[in-house]
Structures are given as C-alpha cells and as structure tokens.
Design a protein around this motif. Structure first.
Motif, PDB file in Angstrom:
ATOM      1  N   CYS A 125       0.811  -1.215   0.000  1.00 50.57           N
ATOM      2  CA  CYS A 125       0.000   0.000   0.000  1.00 50.57           C
ATOM      3  C   CYS A 125       0.846   1.269   0.000  1.00 50.57           C
ATOM      4  O   CYS A 125       0.401   2.342  -0.412  1.00 50.57           O
ATOM      5  CB  CYS A 125      -0.943   0.001   1.213  1.00 50.57           C
ATOM      6  N   SER A 126       2.075   1.150   0.452  1.00 51.05           N
ATOM      7  CA  SER A 126       2.932   2.330   0.497  1.00 51.05           C
ATOM      8  C   SER A 126       3.400   2.749  -0.891  1.00 51.05           C
ATOM      9  O   SER A 126       3.748   3.924  -1.100  1.00 51.05           O
ATOM     10  CB  SER A 126       4.145   2.064   1.399  1.00 51.05           C
ATOM     11  N   THR A 127       3.392   1.826  -1.845  1.00 50.95           N
ATOM     12  CA  THR A 127       3.854   2.162  -3.196  1.00 50.95           C
ATOM     13  C   THR A 127       2.704   2.218  -4.201  1.00 50.95           C
ATOM     14  O   THR A 127       2.813   2.900  -5.219  1.00 50.95           O
ATOM     15  CB  THR A 127       4.892   1.133  -3.697  1.00 50.95           C
ATOM     16  N   LEU A 128       1.614   1.497  -3.931  1.00 53.03           N
ATOM     17  CA  LEU A 128       0.506   1.448  -4.893  1.00 53.03           C
ATOM     18  C   LEU A 128      -0.196   2.800  -5.014  1.00 53.03           C
ATOM     19  O   LEU A 128      -0.528   3.435  -4.014  1.00 53.03           O
ATOM     20  CB  LEU A 128      -0.516   0.395  -4.466  1.00 53.03           C
ATOM     21  N   THR A 129      -0.374   3.215  -6.254  1.00 46.16           N
ATOM     22  CA  THR A 129      -1.153   4.424  -6.518  1.00 46.16           C
ATOM     23  C   THR A 129      -2.539   4.076  -7.045  1.00 46.16           C
ATOM     24  O   THR A 129      -3.453   4.881  -6.967  1.00 46.16           O
ATOM     25  CB  THR A 129      -0.437   5.309  -7.558  1.00 46.16           C
ATOM     26  N   ASP A 130      -2.664   2.841  -7.596  1.00 46.93           N
ATOM     27  CA  ASP A 130      -3.964   2.416  -8.125  1.00 46.93           C
ATOM     28  C   ASP A 130      -4.016   0.892  -8.070  1.00 46.93           C
ATOM     29  O   ASP A 130      -3.142   0.209  -8.626  1.00 46.93           O
ATOM     30  CB  ASP A 130      -4.136   2.912  -9.562  1.00 46.93           C
ATOM     31  N   ALA A 131      -5.022   0.339  -7.406  1.00 48.93           N
ATOM     32  CA  ALA A 131      -5.175  -1.106  -7.285  1.00 48.93           C
ATOM     33  C   ALA A 131      -6.651  -1.456  -7.324  1.00 48.93           C
ATOM     34  O   ALA A 131      -7.441  -0.893  -6.556  1.00 48.93           O
ATOM     35  CB  ALA A 131      -4.539  -1.609  -5.997  1.00 48.93           C
ATOM     36  N   ALA A 132      -7.020  -2.372  -8.220  1.00 51.46           N
ATOM     37  CA  ALA A 132      -8.417  -2.770  -8.365  1.00 51.46           C
ATOM     38  C   ALA A 132      -8.520  -4.286  -8.255  1.00 51.46           C
ATOM     39  O   ALA A 132      -7.808  -5.018  -8.950  1.00 51.46           O
ATOM     40  CB  ALA A 132      -8.970  -2.305  -9.705  1.00 51.46           C
ATOM     41  N   ILE A 133      -9.439  -4.742  -7.373  1.00 49.37           N
ATOM     42  CA  ILE A 133      -9.601  -6.175  -7.130  1.00 49.37           C
ATOM     43  C   ILE A 133     -11.089  -6.501  -7.032  1.00 49.37           C
ATOM     44  O   ILE A 133     -11.941  -5.615  -7.148  1.00 49.37           O
ATOM     45  CB  ILE A 133      -8.903  -6.595  -5.820  1.00 49.37           C
ATOM     46  N   ASP A 134     -11.380  -7.773  -6.831  1.00 49.99           N
ATOM     47  CA  ASP A 134     -12.749  -8.183  -6.532  1.00 49.99           C
ATOM     48  C   ASP A 134     -12.929  -8.135  -5.023  1.00 49.99           C
ATOM     49  O   ASP A 134     -12.447  -9.003  -4.296  1.00 49.99           O
ATOM     50  CB  ASP A 134     -13.019  -9.606  -7.037  1.00 49.99           C
ATOM     51  N   CYS A 135     -13.609  -7.082  -4.552  1.00 48.54           N
ATOM     52  CA  CYS A 135     -13.814  -6.949  -3.111  1.00 48.54           C
ATOM     53  C   CYS A 135     -14.630  -8.138  -2.599  1.00 48.54           C
ATOM     54  O   CYS A 135     -15.550  -8.611  -3.262  1.00 48.54           O
ATOM     55  CB  CYS A 135     -14.570  -5.652  -2.798  1.00 48.54           C
ATOM     56  N   GLY A 136     -14.278  -8.623  -1.441  1.00 50.07           N
ATOM     57  CA  GLY A 136     -14.970  -9.785  -0.886  1.00 50.07           C
ATOM     58  C   GLY A 136     -14.220 -11.062  -1.199  1.00 50.07           C
ATOM     59  O   GLY A 136     -14.294 -12.032  -0.460  1.00 50.07           O
ATOM     60  N   GLU A 137     -13.529 -11.094  -2.297  1.00 50.87           N
ATOM     61  CA  GLU A 137     -12.721 -12.268  -2.655  1.00 50.87           C
ATOM     62  C   GLU A 137     -11.273 -12.069  -2.240  1.00 50.87           C
ATOM     63  O   GLU A 137     -10.604 -12.993  -1.807  1.00 50.87           O
ATOM     64  CB  GLU A 137     -12.789 -12.516  -4.173  1.00 50.87           C
ATOM     65  N   ILE A 138     -10.822 -10.834  -2.394  1.00 46.13           N
ATOM     66  CA  ILE A 138      -9.441 -10.509  -2.034  1.00 46.13           C
ATOM     67  C   ILE A 138      -9.489  -9.396  -0.992  1.00 46.13           C
ATOM     68  O   ILE A 138     -10.193  -8.396  -1.152  1.00 46.13           O
ATOM     69  CB  ILE A 138      -8.642 -10.042  -3.268  1.00 46.13           C
ATOM     70  N   GLU A 139      -8.744  -9.574   0.066  1.00 49.30           N
ATOM     71  CA  GLU A 139      -8.676  -8.552   1.101  1.00 49.30           C
ATOM     72  C   GLU A 139      -7.558  -7.567   0.788  1.00 49.30           C
ATOM     73  O   GLU A 139      -6.457  -7.973   0.418  1.00 49.30           O
ATOM     74  CB  GLU A 139      -8.424  -9.198   2.467  1.00 49.30           C
ATOM     75  N   CYS A 140      -7.886  -6.297   0.891  1.00 51.89           N
ATOM     76  CA  CYS A 140      -6.887  -5.262   0.617  1.00 51.89           C
ATOM     77  C   CYS A 140      -7.327  -3.963   1.280  1.00 51.89           C
ATOM     78  O   CYS A 140      -8.464  -3.521   1.106  1.00 51.89           O
ATOM     79  CB  CYS A 140      -6.739  -5.072  -0.884  1.00 51.89           C
ATOM     80  N   ASP A 141      -6.439  -3.354   2.048  1.00 54.51           N
ATOM     81  CA  ASP A 141      -6.772  -2.134   2.771  1.00 54.51           C
ATOM     82  C   ASP A 141      -6.722  -0.896   1.887  1.00 54.51           C
ATOM     83  O   ASP A 141      -7.281   0.145   2.255  1.00 54.51           O
ATOM     84  CB  ASP A 141      -5.818  -1.938   3.961  1.00 54.51           C
ATOM     85  N   CYS A 142      -6.027  -1.005   0.753  1.00 58.31           N
ATOM     86  CA  CYS A 142      -5.870   0.198  -0.070  1.00 58.31           C
ATOM     87  C   CYS A 142      -6.338  -0.018  -1.508  1.00 58.31           C
ATOM     88  O   CYS A 142      -5.878   0.665  -2.420  1.00 58.31           O
ATOM     89  CB  CYS A 142      -4.406   0.632  -0.065  1.00 58.31           C
ATOM     90  N   CYS A 143      -7.231  -0.990  -1.723  1.00 58.23           N
ATOM     91  CA  CYS A 143      -7.681  -1.316  -3.079  1.00 58.23           C
ATOM     92  C   CYS A 143      -9.097  -0.823  -3.317  1.00 58.23           C
ATOM     93  O   CYS A 143      -9.831  -0.488  -2.385  1.00 58.23           O
ATOM     94  CB  CYS A 143      -7.643  -2.826  -3.296  1.00 58.23           C
ATOM     95  N   THR A 144      -9.479  -0.785  -4.563  1.00 59.23           N
ATOM     96  CA  THR A 144     -10.840  -0.445  -4.962  1.00 59.23           C
ATOM     97  C   THR A 144     -11.407  -1.586  -5.796  1.00 59.23           C
ATOM     98  O   THR A 144     -10.690  -2.499  -6.186  1.00 59.23           O
ATOM     99  CB  THR A 144     -10.860   0.849  -5.795  1.00 59.23           C
ATOM    100  N   SER A 145     -12.713  -1.501  -6.031  1.00 61.25           N
ATOM    101  CA  SER A 145     -13.370  -2.518  -6.850  1.00 61.25           C
ATOM    102  C   SER A 145     -13.819  -1.884  -8.132  1.00 61.25           C
ATOM    103  O   SER A 145     -14.403  -0.794  -8.145  1.00 61.25           O
ATOM    104  CB  SER A 145     -14.573  -3.104  -6.092  1.00 61.25           C
ATOM    105  N   SER A 146     -13.534  -2.533  -9.275  1.00 57.02           N
ATOM    106  CA  SER A 146     -13.967  -2.024 -10.569  1.00 57.02           C
ATOM    107  C   SER A 146     -15.112  -2.903 -11.060  1.00 57.02           C
ATOM    108  O   SER A 146     -14.956  -4.111 -11.231  1.00 57.02           O
ATOM    109  CB  SER A 146     -12.824  -2.065 -11.577  1.00 57.02           C
TER     110      SER A 146
END
Length: 337
Positions: A308-329
């Motif tokens: 999360c300290s380096t990511l400027t943009d991250a998109a995943i399937d929320c609910g399937e992958i856990e991520c504190d700094c990601c978004t869902s597309s």
C-alpha cells in the motif's frame, strides 16, 4: 675271282645302307614320342593359362562391380553432407546453446513450437549468416521470438498484418512494423526490450521460452485469446517494468516467481475469468509496484499491506481478495473495498 668279291662287297655295302635307314626310323619314333609328349604339356600349359586368364577376368568384373557401387555410394552419401554438414553442426550447437540457457526446452516433437522455430531458423539465410558474428544472445533471442510466434498460432490466428510482419529474414527489430506502432522494439545492438501485441488475434499459450528474452522491459499481450497458465519463467525477466495480460482466457494461479520482478511498476491481469488460487504473498517483494489490477478473476487471498505504500492504483474483486488500499472495478465504477 676279283669279280665275285665285288658283289660281296656290294652286298655288305647295301646292308649297311639298310641298317642305317632303320636306325633312322627308330630315331624317328622317339622323336615322335617326345614331340607328342611336349605337345600334351602344351595343351596342359594352355589349360593353366586359360585358368589364370579366366581368374583375372573374373576379378575384373568383380573389381568393376565394387567400383561402381563404391564410387556411386560415397558420391551420393558425402555429397549431401557438404550442403547439410554445416546445418547439422549448426543445429547441434544451437540446441546445446538453448538448452544451456533453459534445460527444459525439448526438440523431440517435430510439430512443437520449439522444433518449428528451430527448423525455421535453420532454413533462414539471415539466421545462418548474420547471427554468426552477433553472439549467442542474438541466437537465443531470435529463437524465443520464433517459439512465441508458433506457440500463439501466428500462422493461423494472428491478424494478417501482424502475421506477415513476423519471421522475416532480417533483424528481429524490424518485425511487426505497422503504421500505428511496432510489435517489437529494440534498444541498442538489436536487443529486444518491448513486445506489444494488443487485440491481434493471438491464441494458444504463452511459451516458457518467453523467459529467454531477459532484456524485456515491457510485455503487452492484452485483449487476445491466450489460454493456459502464466509461465513461471516470467520470473527470469528481471528488467520487466510492465506486464499486461488482461482480457484473455488464462487459467491457473499467479506464479510466485512474479515476486522476483522487483523492477515491475504495473501488473495487469484483470478479466481472466479462470485465473484462480490465492494471490501469492511474494507480491510483497514488488517494492516498485504502482498499479495492480486483479478484478474479474477467481483469485482469493489478500494483498500485503506493505504494497500500500507504493501502490497508486489497485483494483480487485472486493470480498474475494482482502486489501486495505484497493478499490473494486465493476458496473458501478471504481469503489473502495
């Protein structure tokens, strides 16, 4: 009285004359016998003469027989090697070179992309002549690109413009030159560092030989019909900064070897519906990663918080992958998880 002795004398005279004649006859038969005996040996001599004459005559045909096969056989057998000899030597040395870089490469199957690529190079004048002075890296690079072409069904499924632009008898840096951008780009010394094939009809699988292109910095194969798994040999591309494989039919897991790509700034694997398994924890090693797209897949697990300290943009399937700094597309747009 004197007259009588004369006839008597005459008589003895005639006897002696008769006897000498007899001896002549006697002498004559012995002469005939010896003459007859030597005459016999003469045919006998003639017979041995005939045999020796006959025996040498046999060898002549025999000599003639081996001469024609011997002359014709060596002529027909050694003649191809002069033209094929260098090719056989070249083939052997190339196989040894390629397998020294990647031991898993096999050439046994005559229909495999690897064998097809090698056979093409062995029949290509540029490969045979120009690469002699360019070193081993050029041979391996040309082979890897040819394998990629055959493995992704270049001859049958690629768009015509791309298909006609590859496997040219020229430097690989000229391959795929198109009006709206080249397929292959090179840095100095004909070293391939970028491959861009977007929506170009690629199918089949990404070959492991892609890992032989060690100078690649950019690989874009998005919006095609590529199947199979992501090769673990991607981990050999230590200079890679961008990997774009989105919108394909890839399956299996993300190989942990991706974590070796410490120069990677962008990883785009979204819209590969059959990509599954847990997100490898090794992604935390990608200290330069800025963009990560993993949505519309079957991936599970979590994204390491270290990223999360380096990511400027991250998109995943929320609910399937856990991520504190990601978004869902999705259909609703980009939303935080």
């Amino acid at each position: 009285v004197p007259t009588q002795p004369n006839p008597t004398t005459s008589t003895p005279t005639s006897f002696p004359t008769f006897f000498p004649t007899q001896p002549n006859r006697t002498t004559s038969p012995p002469t005939a016998f010896p003459t007859f005996v030597p005459t016999q040996p003469s045919p006998t001599t003639s017979t041995p003469t005939a045999f020796p004459t006959f025996v040498p005559t046999q060898p002549n045909p025999t000599t003639s027989t081996p001469t024609s096969p011997l002359t014709s056989t060596p002529t027909s057998l050694p003649t191809p090697p002069p033209s094929r000899g260098p090719t056989i030597d070249t083939e052997t040395s190339w196989i040894q070179l390629i397998q020294s870089r990647m031991p898993s490469v096999s050439f046994e199957d005559s229909t495999s992309p690897q064998r097809q690529a090698l056979d093409w190079m062995l029949g290509d004048s540029y490969s045979l002549e120009e690469l002699k002075n360019d070193g081993d890296d050029r041979i391996v690079q040309r082979f890897a690109l040819a394998v990629f072409y055959y493995s992704t069904n270049g001859p049958t499924s690629w768009d015509l413009e791309n298909r006609d632009g590859w496997l040219l008898s020229s430097t690989e840096c000229d391959w795929g030159e198109r009006s709206f951008g080249p397929d292959v780009e090179c840095s100095n010394n004909n070293v391939v560092d970028r491959i861009s094939l977007w929506s170009d009809g690629l199918s089949g699988t990404i070959p492991r030989e892609i890992g032989l292109l060690s100078s690649l910095t950019f690989l874009g194969l998005s919006r095609n019909n590529l199947e199979g798994t992501i090769p673990t040999e991607f981990g050999l591309l230590s200079s890679l900064t961008s990997l774009l494989l989105y919108v394909n039919i890839l399956e299996g897991t993300i190989p942990s070897e991706i974590g070796l790509l410490t120069s990677l700034t962008g990883l785009y694997l979204y819209n590969n519906a059959n990509l599954s398994g847990r997100v490898p924890t090794e992604l935390a090693n990608l200290s330069n990663l800025e963009e990560l797209y993993l949505y519309n897949t079957q991936l599970t697990g979590s994204i390491q918080s270290d990223l999360c300290s380096t990511l400027t943009d991250a998109a995943i399937d929320c609910g399937e992958i856990e991520c504190d700094c990601c978004t869902s597309s999705g259909s609703l747009g980009v939303t935080p998880c």
